[in-house]
Design a protein around this motif. Structure first.
Motif, PDB file in Angstrom:
ATOM      1  N   UNK A  56       0.837  -1.206   0.000  1.00  0.00           N
ATOM      2  CA  UNK A  56       0.000   0.000   0.000  1.00  0.00           C
ATOM      3  C   UNK A  56       0.876   1.262   0.000  1.00  0.00           C
ATOM      4  N   UNK A  57       1.934   1.215  -0.865  1.00  0.00           N
ATOM      5  CA  UNK A  57       2.887   2.321  -1.078  1.00  0.00           C
ATOM      6  C   UNK A  57       3.765   2.622   0.146  1.00  0.00           C
TER       7      UNK A  57
ATOM      8  N   UNK B 123      -3.565  -6.548   0.580  1.00  0.00           N
ATOM      9  CA  UNK B 123      -2.934  -5.278   0.256  1.00  0.00           C
ATOM     10  C   UNK B 123      -2.466  -5.263  -1.180  1.00  0.00           C
ATOM     11  N   UNK B 124      -1.909  -4.094  -1.578  1.00  0.00           N
ATOM     12  CA  UNK B 124      -1.340  -3.949  -2.915  1.00  0.00           C
ATOM     13  C   UNK B 124       0.174  -3.895  -2.776  1.00  0.00           C
TER      14      UNK B 124
ATOM     15  N   UNK C 244       2.172  -4.270  -9.944  1.00  0.00           N
ATOM     16  CA  UNK C 244       1.601  -4.534  -8.621  1.00  0.00           C
ATOM     17  C   UNK C 244       0.930  -5.895  -8.556  1.00  0.00           C
ATOM     18  N   UNK C 245       0.860  -6.414  -7.347  1.00  0.00           N
ATOM     19  CA  UNK C 245       0.094  -7.618  -7.043  1.00  0.00           C
ATOM     20  C   UNK C 245      -0.956  -7.249  -6.006  1.00  0.00           C
ATOM     21  N   UNK C 246      -2.208  -7.607  -6.302  1.00  0.00           N
ATOM     22  CA  UNK C 246      -3.297  -7.324  -5.368  1.00  0.00           C
ATOM     23  C   UNK C 246      -3.604  -8.593  -4.585  1.00  0.00           C
ATOM     24  N   UNK C 247      -3.413  -8.538  -3.285  1.00  0.00           N
ATOM     25  CA  UNK C 247      -3.707  -9.676  -2.408  1.00  0.00           C
ATOM     26  C   UNK C 247      -4.971  -9.352  -1.626  1.00  0.00           C
ATOM     27  N   UNK C 248      -5.886 -10.304  -1.620  1.00  0.00           N
ATOM     28  CA  UNK C 248      -7.146 -10.080  -0.921  1.00  0.00           C
ATOM     29  C   UNK C 248      -7.366 -11.181   0.101  1.00  0.00           C
TER      30      UNK C 248
ATOM     31  N   UNK D  75     -21.736 -30.204 -21.123  1.00  0.00           N
ATOM     32  CA  UNK D  75     -20.845 -30.237 -19.957  1.00  0.00           C
ATOM     33  C   UNK D  75     -21.033 -28.939 -19.185  1.00  0.00           C
ATOM     34  N   UNK D  76     -21.237 -29.046 -17.868  1.00  0.00           N
ATOM     35  CA  UNK D  76     -21.285 -27.888 -16.988  1.00  0.00           C
ATOM     36  C   UNK D  76     -19.931 -27.774 -16.300  1.00  0.00           C
ATOM     37  N   UNK D  77     -19.425 -26.547 -16.138  1.00  0.00           N
ATOM     38  CA  UNK D  77     -18.089 -26.402 -15.570  1.00  0.00           C
ATOM     39  C   UNK D  77     -17.952 -25.080 -14.827  1.00  0.00           C
ATOM     40  N   UNK D  78     -16.947 -25.047 -13.957  1.00  0.00           N
ATOM     41  CA  UNK D  78     -16.593 -23.807 -13.271  1.00  0.00           C
ATOM     42  C   UNK D  78     -15.890 -22.903 -14.275  1.00  0.00           C
ATOM     43  N   UNK D  79     -16.363 -21.667 -14.418  1.00  0.00           N
ATOM     44  CA  UNK D  79     -15.719 -20.734 -15.339  1.00  0.00           C
ATOM     45  C   UNK D  79     -15.046 -19.577 -14.613  1.00  0.00           C
ATOM     46  N   UNK D  80     -15.529 -19.217 -13.425  1.00  0.00           N
ATOM     47  CA  UNK D  80     -14.961 -18.077 -12.708  1.00  0.00           C
ATOM     48  C   UNK D  80     -15.063 -18.312 -11.205  1.00  0.00           C
ATOM     49  N   UNK D  81     -13.980 -17.950 -10.505  1.00  0.00           N
ATOM     50  CA  UNK D  81     -14.013 -17.868  -9.043  1.00  0.00           C
ATOM     51  C   UNK D  81     -13.542 -16.470  -8.668  1.00  0.00           C
ATOM     52  N   UNK D  82     -14.406 -15.726  -8.006  1.00  0.00           N
ATOM     53  CA  UNK D  82     -14.079 -14.375  -7.552  1.00  0.00           C
ATOM     54  C   UNK D  82     -13.920 -14.353  -6.035  1.00  0.00           C
ATOM     55  N   UNK D  83     -12.885 -13.672  -5.584  1.00  0.00           N
ATOM     56  CA  UNK D  83     -12.758 -13.384  -4.152  1.00  0.00           C
ATOM     57  C   UNK D  83     -13.508 -12.077  -3.893  1.00  0.00           C
ATOM     58  N   UNK D  84     -14.458 -12.092  -2.958  1.00  0.00           N
ATOM     59  CA  UNK D  84     -15.316 -10.942  -2.702  1.00  0.00           C
ATOM     60  C   UNK D  84     -14.890 -10.289  -1.393  1.00  0.00           C
ATOM     61  N   UNK D  85     -14.479  -9.020  -1.483  1.00  0.00           N
ATOM     62  CA  UNK D  85     -14.062  -8.278  -0.286  1.00  0.00           C
ATOM     63  C   UNK D  85     -15.281  -7.824   0.494  1.00  0.00           C
TER      64      UNK D  85
END
Length: 748
Positions: free
Chosen positions: A361-362, A379-380, A401-405, A429-439
């Motif tokens: 965070x700078x 943090x960033x 930068x790397x954003x860690x959540x 075929x059904x599949x997982x397409x996205x996993x989001x981390x939600x803050x």
């Protein structure tokens, strides 16, 4: 004699066409031909079209046709594309009041996007449906631009009288909207430049250049689109400009260098270039290169323009950075920090003798001076790398930068792996397409790449776990698996449920229907439809022309003609059978060849053929069966009967057979009033018959007799013959063929 044969054959063609129309109810539409514009003075039959705005777009074609048109018929005039193809014809005009007029004119206007050399026209009818013959190809152009073009090098609308350049230039049309949509003709000093048809022209030779819009060979000259003339000199003598030798061409981040042209003139204009691209705003005699600007490296040049001189560009000067180095972030841009777990960040560089500092965070993280960093909180993050051993001295760069959540929750999104359409797709075929981390504030970070293999999964159907389905995808291949699916996913202390997907797969089963006949004979006739599947346990409906007629009949007895099908409900999807068309009985489905009354010479036979049936029975005048094939040989006169079957329907056809008289048609008569051979008497098989047409022509090919039911009464007086041994010509025919033809010599 030539006139006679012309009239003779014309009459034959007209009679033949009339016969075809009467027997087949056909319609023949000839190709439309250019016609005079009645609204213009004089004769104005066109051979090409040069249309324009302001009302100058009215043309006519002549349409001729033969046959019988129904009262609701329309004649529609159509235009092809510029290559003569009617794949997507354009309707030019239609008329509804010419169904009893076999020769008429139609007025039309061409569309405003018409420009080409190969347009054709045709006329089609709607009742009966018939597509007429295509016309020959015509040049057609709608000239929406009819003002002078402007061509220039700069594209600013200013016509340059002369252009002087040390190398190739580009001339362009710059004063009409969308110039790229037109074709052009370019000239150099009066010589056509073959193959050049675009709105821009690459000029490599000196000469006087001008252009026209290409409106084809007939219309270009009347379009008034000739441009200004530009006198171009290529390879003219330049002033020999150059960039003064810079004090340095290798710039460190703290360095700068001002480049300057070696000669100037108040009448010149300047433009600086980097890598042959103009630098915005760099229009002075100098330009400063800043080594601290990322990407400053490149080849720099300056170009001069002005009145009376050739446009000239200097040789390029290369500027570069001797101490540049790269920094690469080795970990993903987005990572997730989970409780009791740490993540490792890393960077790599080709800097000489690098040192490292890490920031969150700078804010610098004290003591972290390696190329890796272990983290446990969100943090960033980024690393600062300083090169200490380069020729430019100490210089620094920051990594990406790397954003860690540390998420409040996760969002798991599942989707169909391929294109899916409900009740059409047979497997998916059904599949997982996205996993989001939600803050905690709702911000989402895509962590699919990092965590998709770290989660534990359980697929569910209708809220119930599916045994053994613990992967990030599930394959469904049967309509028995239709339902609503979702995925439970867990990692560490997080337990999440995905969105729900509905699956409605089409069954792989097939159903066919068949009928006892394809023809519906009458209201008392019975035609039954049945299915290849047992319908006792099915939910289904029988449909006629798309409308439901029964939902209970296992076997459907047809009560009307039309197109039938069976539709079954399979897990919410429609399983649709083939279609069966039941046609009403039409006697015209059975045809005879030849048709109508038949005359055969005495002692010969004639074969009569039938078409359209499935079985046949031929009966003679005594009702005795003479054939069961599709043809019968006839030798005797009388009334014959054909009984033809179409499936379970019978069609009865009768025809008359007569014997041709054996004596000949006379070719000489003597009109001397002695009562012997004074008139042309022909056999009874030809005379006094409503179905036999007798035609007599004079020596000039003019008809003097044309009648059915001829009474053997020509000539009615001997005074009709002006000289001895006059020769006349005759033709005896029925509706389908010429029975006899020859000459008649009249002796007084």
């Amino acid at each position: 004699m030539k006139k006679f044969y012309k009239s003779y054959f014309l009459t034959a063609i007209i009679v033949l066409i009339g016969s075809l129309q009467l027997s087949a109810q056909a319609i023949v539409i000839n190709a439309p031909e250019p016609a005079d514009n009645p609204n213009l003075a004089g004769t104005s039959v066109w051979g090409y079209i040069c249309a324009g705005s302001g009302g100058f777009n009215e043309y006519f074609v002549n349409v001729t046709w033969a046959g019988t048109a129904n009262s609701g018929n329309q004649f529609i005039l159509e235009l092809s594309d510029a290559n003569g193809s009617f794949g997507s014809p354009v309707e030019l005009a239609n008329v509804t009041d010419k169904n009893n007029t076999n020769d008429f004119d139609i007025g039309f206007s061409i569309p405003e996007d018409t420009r080409g050399l190969g347009y054709k026209m045709r006329v089609r009818s709607t009742d009966p449906v018939k597509v007429g013959a295509e016309s020959e190809a015509y040049n057609m152009f709608f000239m929406d631009i009819t003002t002078n073009l402007n061509i220039s090098e700069l594209g600013n609308g200013v016509p340059p009288g002369t252009v002087c350049a040390t190398g190739p230039i580009t001339l362009q049309v710059d004063n009409i909207p969308n110039p790229e949509t037109y074709q052009y003709i370019w000239y150099r000093s009066g010589t056509l430049l073959a193959g050049e048809s675009g709105h821009t022209l690459n000029v490599t030779q000196s000469g006087m250049y001008n252009a026209y819009i290409d409106y084809g060979p007939n219309c270009t000259g009347s379009g008034n689109t000739d441009s200004n003339i530009v006198d171009v000199t290529i390879g003219g003598t330049g002033t020999g400009i150059a960039i003064s030798t810079p004090s340095q061409t290798l710039l460190c981040p703290t360095d700068s260098e001002t480049l300057s042209i070696d000669q100037t003139d108040a009448s010149w204009s300047y433009q600086w270039y980097k890598n042959d691209t103009a630098i915005l705003g760099a229009i002075g005699t100098t330009y400063t290169v800043d080594g601290g600007v990322v990407g400053f490296e490149g080849d720099y040049a300056v170009e001069i323009t002005g009145t009376g001189i050739c446009t000239e560009r200097s040789a390029a000067v290369s500027m570069s950075n001797p101490g540049s180095f790269t920094v690469t972030r080795d970990n993903p841009q987005n990572i997730v920090v989970l409780p009791a777990q740490q993540q490792t960040l890393s960077v790599s560089t080709n800097a000489s003798a690098p040192t490292y500092k890490w920031f969150r965070n700078d804010v610098e993280i004290t003591g972290e001076t390696n190329n890796t960093l272990n983290i446990t909180e969100e943090g960033t993050y980024y690393a600062q790398i300083t090169e200490t051993g380069g020729s430019c001295g100490s210089s620094s760069k920051n990594s990406d930068t790397t954003i860690a959540v540390s998420p409040a929750s996760f969002e798991v999104v599942v989707d169909y792996a391929d294109n899916y359409t409900s009740c059409v797709t047979t497997s998916i075929i059904l599949e997982v397409v996205t996993i989001n981390a939600v803050a905690t504030n709702g911000t989402k970070t895509d962590v699919t790449t990092d965590l998709i293999d770290a989660f534990a999964y359980q697929w569910q159907k209708e809220g119930t776990d599916i045994a053994g389905q613990n992967g990030k995808s599930i394959s469904l291949a049967s309509n028995q698996e239709n339902g609503n699916y979702k995925l439970d996913a867990s990692i560490d202390t997080y337990n999440e449920s995905s969105n729900t997907l509905s699956v409605q797969l089409l069954t792989s089963d097939a159903v066919t229907i068949s009928s006892t006949s394809s023809v519906y004979c009458s209201a008392s006739d019975i035609v039954s439809l049945s299915s290849s599947l047992d319908l006792t346990t099915e939910i289904y409906e029988w449909q006629l022309d798309g409308a439901v007629v029964s939902t209970t009949d296992i076997s459907l007895d047809v009560s009307a003609a039309g197109t039938y099908r069976l539709v079954l409900d399979r897990d919410g999807c429609q399983l649709i059978s083939n279609e069966v068309t039941i046609s009403p009985l039409d006697d015209n489905l059975i045809t005879l060849e030849p048709s109508g009354s038949i005359v055969i010479p005495e002692g010969t036979s004639r074969t009569i053929s039938a078409n359209g049936g499935t079985t046949y029975r031929w009966m003679d005048a005594n009702n005795a069966e003479i054939s069961t094939s599709d043809s019968a040989s006839i030798t005797e006169p009388g009334t014959y009967t054909l009984i033809a079957s179409i499936d379970n329907c019978d069609v009865v056809k009768q025809f008359e057979v007569s014997i041709l008289d054996t004596f000949k048609v006379p070719n000489v008569i003597t009109v001397n009033g002695d009562g012997i051979n004074d008139q042309w008497v022909i056999p009874n098989s030809y005379s006094n018959r409503d179905d036999v047409n007798v035609i007599i022509y004079n020596g000039q090919g003019q008809e003097i007799i044309n009648e059915f039911n001829y009474k053997n009464n020509w000539p009615q007086t001997s005074t009709a013959f002006a000289r001895q041994n006059m020769v006349f010509y005759y033709k005896i025919r029925n509706a389908s063929e010429v029975l006899k033809q020859g000459t008649i010599t009249v002796i007084r």
